[in-house]
Design an enzyme around this catalytic site. Structure first.
Site, PDB file in Angstrom:
ATOM      1  CE1 TYR A 199      39.615 -18.447 -29.265  1.00 26.01           C
ATOM      2  CE2 TYR A 199      37.839 -19.595 -30.432  1.00 26.01           C
ATOM      3  CZ  TYR A 199      38.541 -18.779 -29.155  1.00 26.01           C
ATOM      4  OH  TYR A 199      37.678 -18.544 -28.283  1.00 26.01           O
ATOM      5  CB  ILE A 242      34.551 -14.697 -20.093  1.00 29.14           C
ATOM      6  CG1 ILE A 242      33.277 -14.467 -21.035  1.00 29.14           C
ATOM      7  CG2 ILE A 242      34.071 -16.199 -19.436  1.00 29.14           C
ATOM      8  CD1 ILE A 242      33.547 -15.605 -22.303  1.00 29.14           C
TER       9      ILE A 242
HETATM   10  N1  LIG Z   1      33.412 -14.002 -25.952  1.00 25.06           N
HETATM   11  C1  LIG Z   1      32.987 -15.057 -26.542  1.00 25.06           C
HETATM   12  O1  LIG Z   1      32.017 -15.281 -27.230  1.00 25.06           O
HETATM   13  C2  LIG Z   1      33.750 -16.344 -26.354  1.00 25.06           C
HETATM   14  C3  LIG Z   1      33.176 -17.690 -26.725  1.00 25.06           C
HETATM   15  C4  LIG Z   1      34.077 -18.877 -26.582  1.00 25.06           C
HETATM   16  C5  LIG Z   1      35.137 -18.983 -25.712  1.00 25.06           C
HETATM   17  N2  LIG Z   1      35.504 -17.714 -25.408  1.00 25.06           N
HETATM   18  C6  LIG Z   1      36.890 -17.716 -24.555  1.00 25.06           C
HETATM   19  O2  LIG Z   1      36.614 -17.109 -23.199  1.00 25.06           O
HETATM   20  C7  LIG Z   1      37.658 -16.776 -22.722  1.00 25.06           C
HETATM   21  C8  LIG Z   1      37.582 -15.230 -22.460  1.00 25.06           C
HETATM   22  O3  LIG Z   1      37.154 -14.466 -23.538  1.00 25.06           O
HETATM   23  P1  LIG Z   1      36.757 -13.049 -23.685  1.00 25.06           P
HETATM   24  O4  LIG Z   1      35.628 -12.763 -24.429  1.00 25.06           O
HETATM   25  O5  LIG Z   1      36.305 -12.545 -21.949  1.00 25.06           O
HETATM   26  O6  LIG Z   1      37.936 -12.251 -23.957  1.00 25.06           O
HETATM   27  P2  LIG Z   1      38.695 -10.783 -23.515  1.00 25.06           P
HETATM   28  O7  LIG Z   1      39.580 -10.379 -24.573  1.00 25.06           O
HETATM   29  O8  LIG Z   1      37.727 -10.047 -23.220  1.00 25.06           O
HETATM   30  O9  LIG Z   1      39.494 -11.093 -22.347  1.00 25.06           O
HETATM   31  C9  LIG Z   1      40.667 -12.095 -22.264  1.00 25.06           C
HETATM   32  C10 LIG Z   1      41.497 -11.571 -21.110  1.00 25.06           C
HETATM   33  O10 LIG Z   1      42.702 -12.473 -21.252  1.00 25.06           O
HETATM   34  C11 LIG Z   1      43.821 -11.601 -21.006  1.00 25.06           C
HETATM   35  N3  LIG Z   1      44.960 -12.124 -21.538  1.00 25.06           N
HETATM   36  C12 LIG Z   1      45.215 -12.493 -22.914  1.00 25.06           C
HETATM   37  N4  LIG Z   1      46.668 -12.788 -23.061  1.00 25.06           N
HETATM   38  C13 LIG Z   1      47.049 -12.968 -22.010  1.00 25.06           C
HETATM   39  C14 LIG Z   1      48.300 -13.362 -21.540  1.00 25.06           C
HETATM   40  N5  LIG Z   1      49.176 -13.816 -22.434  1.00 25.06           N
HETATM   41  N6  LIG Z   1      48.600 -13.402 -20.033  1.00 25.06           N
HETATM   42  C15 LIG Z   1      47.378 -13.242 -19.323  1.00 25.06           C
HETATM   43  N7  LIG Z   1      46.220 -12.729 -19.687  1.00 25.06           N
HETATM   44  C16 LIG Z   1      46.423 -12.821 -20.796  1.00 25.06           C
HETATM   45  C17 LIG Z   1      43.489 -10.214 -21.725  1.00 25.06           C
HETATM   46  O11 LIG Z   1      44.342  -9.102 -21.120  1.00 25.06           O
HETATM   47  C18 LIG Z   1      41.988 -10.333 -21.234  1.00 25.06           C
HETATM   48  O12 LIG Z   1      41.681  -9.862 -19.855  1.00 25.06           O
HETATM   49  C19 LIG Z   1      38.980 -16.943 -23.695  1.00 25.06           C
HETATM   50  O13 LIG Z   1      39.776 -18.192 -23.481  1.00 25.06           O
HETATM   51  C20 LIG Z   1      37.969 -17.122 -25.070  1.00 25.06           C
HETATM   52  O14 LIG Z   1      38.586 -17.801 -25.959  1.00 25.06           O
HETATM   53  C21 LIG Z   1      35.113 -16.486 -25.463  1.00 25.06           C
END
Ligand SMILES: NC(=O)c1ccc[n+]([C@@H]2O[C@H](COP(=O)([O-])OP(=O)(O)OC[C@H]3O[C@@H](n4cnc5c(N)ncnc54)[C@H](O)[C@@H]3O)[C@@H](O)[C@H]2O)c1
Length: 473
Positions: free
Chosen positions: A379, A246
């Site tokens: 979470y 995202i």
């Molecule tokens: N995928 C879904 O369906 C979904 C649904 C609801 C909310 N979200 C939220 O959307 C956001 C992105 O999710 P995603 O699915 O793209 O996740 P993802 O795991 O693909 O990407 C998350 C990114 O955050 C980075 N990250 C993690 N810890 C970190 C840190 N300590 N410092 C810097 N960077 C860090 C990771 O390296 C990664 O690039 C998150 O906050 C997640 O909770 C996702």
């Protein structure tokens, strides 16, 4: 990630087979493929209606006509006087809705100004407007209600009527999603009337394809209105967790609108970050959001080349799922520190040094923080905390001419959800009004809208991007 069921049921054989055995056919959503357009409704019909005594007709018609819409009305509807008066003042033509709105003549959107509702009995005007024309709406159509917030109603009857709209729109969204149509409600306080233009543009466009069944109460704008197209041109934007998923999509979408993006991610993700930034001409910053000096490092890096930040998107987030009874303390601490603690600390630092005046912040929450999930106490706590945090910080950002909002994604097709077992993944995808998962782009479009100074009447809010997921509704 691909949704094979959606692809299959949208093929001619799959559609026939699904029809024969009564399986649902998720619609193929039309999503934006270009930056915000000056006239996103050009060549499209918008059927407008109003309640008697409506007060938003003039800004509504002005916004729709500026967006290029061809305006239609139901000539015999009882609530027409405010619309007719506003159209005469603005010298706009209103055309009668054809008896059968079919083929090219279908309405792209139904927009109803409910700001004049003074009693529950007057809701009949809304019924009289919507009921006869619902069948004629185009696929991927839009239904939008605008009203005054119930809290500002003159008396209990008006308050009851405007609250009723929330239940109406949530129910209607569940009826019309089958052809990709969405239905949303925007509540406008007196004093924010002319700020509705960019909000209408967002909700009526392909940029909001997965935003459905939502109620968005506007705030009083603290800055002059700005046109949405081009409003992010040259703005400096930081996105955390930008290497993939995202976050990468948010970085790309902000860059598409002309922002200069600084993508930040954990040093372990530096390779992916470099690739994403190279695609969009962005700058990579390999930094852990939980580093004690994260805010100072960001301010220093940004300061060197760009001065300060106009936009910050707190997207970095992790899950460490376990039933609470089995959850080790480091699972708890990691999730709280990354998903919530880092947001508070980085903003606190940037408010001292790093944000430009008018800075807009968008935090990523989740519907997991609204509906709750077994195995996600950590979470869910952080994602609910985000919602309270943006609400509580809105006044602080407003004083500086900016804003802070959150986006709560539902089921989004990412590597995270692709790793789920087949059963829960299939259920997670389908339990929303559009019967499919969203794409990272859907979240990115909403974040980018909220990051724009044009969204000056949106502050302290959490907007769900979930296709009206049944979870927590
Ligand atoms: N995928 C879904 O369906 C979904 C649904 C609801 C909310 N979200 C939220 O959307 C956001 C992105 O999710 P995603 O699915 O793209 O996740 P993802 O795991 O693909 O990407 C998350 C990114 O955050 C980075 N990250 C993690 N810890 C970190 C840190 N300590 N410092 C810097 N960077 C860090 C990771 O390296 C990664 O690039 C998150 O906050 C997640 O909770 C996702």
């Amino acid at each position: 990630m691909s949704d094979r069921y959606l692809d299959f049921t949208n093929s001619s054989f799959g559609k026939t087979l699904a029809g024969m055995i009564g399986l649902p056919t998720p619609p193929r959503l039309k999503r934006a493929s270009a930056p915000w357009a000056a006239q996103p409704l050009e060549g499209k019909y918008v059927l407008v209606g109003s309640s008697s005594g409506a007060t938003l007709a003039a800004p509504l018609l002005r916004a729709l006509s500026a967006a290029g819409a061809a305006l239609r009305i139901i000539p015999e509807h009882a609530g027409l006087p405010p619309l007719k008066a506003a159209a005469a003042e603005l010298k706009l033509s209103l055309h009668g809705n054809p008896a059968e709105g079919v083929g090219e003549a279908r309405n792209h959107a139904l927009v109803f100004d409910a700001s004049g509702l003074s009693s529950p009995w007057q809701l009949r005007e809304l019924y009289d407007f919507m009921q006869p024309v619902l069948r004629g709406i185009a696929s991927n159509g839009r239904i939008l209600l605008i009203s005054r917030a119930p809290e500002s109603a003159a008396d209990i009857q008006a308050r009851t009527a405007s609250t009723a709209l929330r239940g109406f729109i949530r129910s209607l969204a569940k009826e019309v999603g089958k052809n990709g149509t969405t239905a949303n409600l925007v509540e406008v306080p007196t004093g924010a009337d002319t700020a509705i233009d960019p909000v209408l543009r967002f909700f009526l466009s392909e940029h909001s394809a997965f935003v459905d069944g939502q109620v968005l109460p506007l705030a009083l704008p603290q800055t002059a209105n700005v046109a949405l197209p081009g409003s992010l041109e040259g703005r400096i934007a930081l996105v955390t967790g930008a290497a993939r998923g995202i976050g990468a999509s948010i970085a790309e979408t902000l860059a598409r609108e002309g922002a200069k993006v600084i993508g930040m991610d954990h040093p372990s993700a530096e390779g992916g970050l470099g690739e994403t930034m190279a695609k969009i001409g962005g700058v990579g910053l390999a930094l852990d959001v939980t580093a004690p000096d994260a805010a100072a490092r960001i301010a220093e890096e940004v300061g060197k080349s760009f001065g300060g930040l106009d936009v910050v998107v707190h997207n970095a987030g992790i899950t460490r799922d376990k039933m609470l009874r089995n959850m080790p303390p480091h699972f708890w601490d990691m999730v709280v520190n990354i998903n919530l603690g880092a947001i508070l600390k980085i903003n606190e630092g940037l408010l001292k040094q790093g944000f430009n005046d008018g800075a807009r912040v968008v935090c990523i929450s989740s519907i997991g923080g609204i509906g709750g999930n077994a195995g996600q106490t950590n979470y869910g706590a952080t994602k609910a905390g985000v919602i309270g945090y943006v609400d509580g910080m809105a006044a602080t950002f407003a004083k500086r001419g900016g804003a802070i909002n959150a986006v709560a994604p539902g089921f989004i097709e990412t590597t995270m959800t692709a790793a789920m077992p087949f059963g829960p993944r299939e259920v997670g995808r389908r339990i929303n009004s559009l019967s499919q998962g969203g794409l990272p782009q859907d979240v990115a479009e909403t974040v980018t809208f909220l990051a724009s100074p044009a969204a000056n009447a949106v502050n302290g809010r959490t907007l769900r991007v979930c296709g009206q997921n049944f979870f927590g509704m």
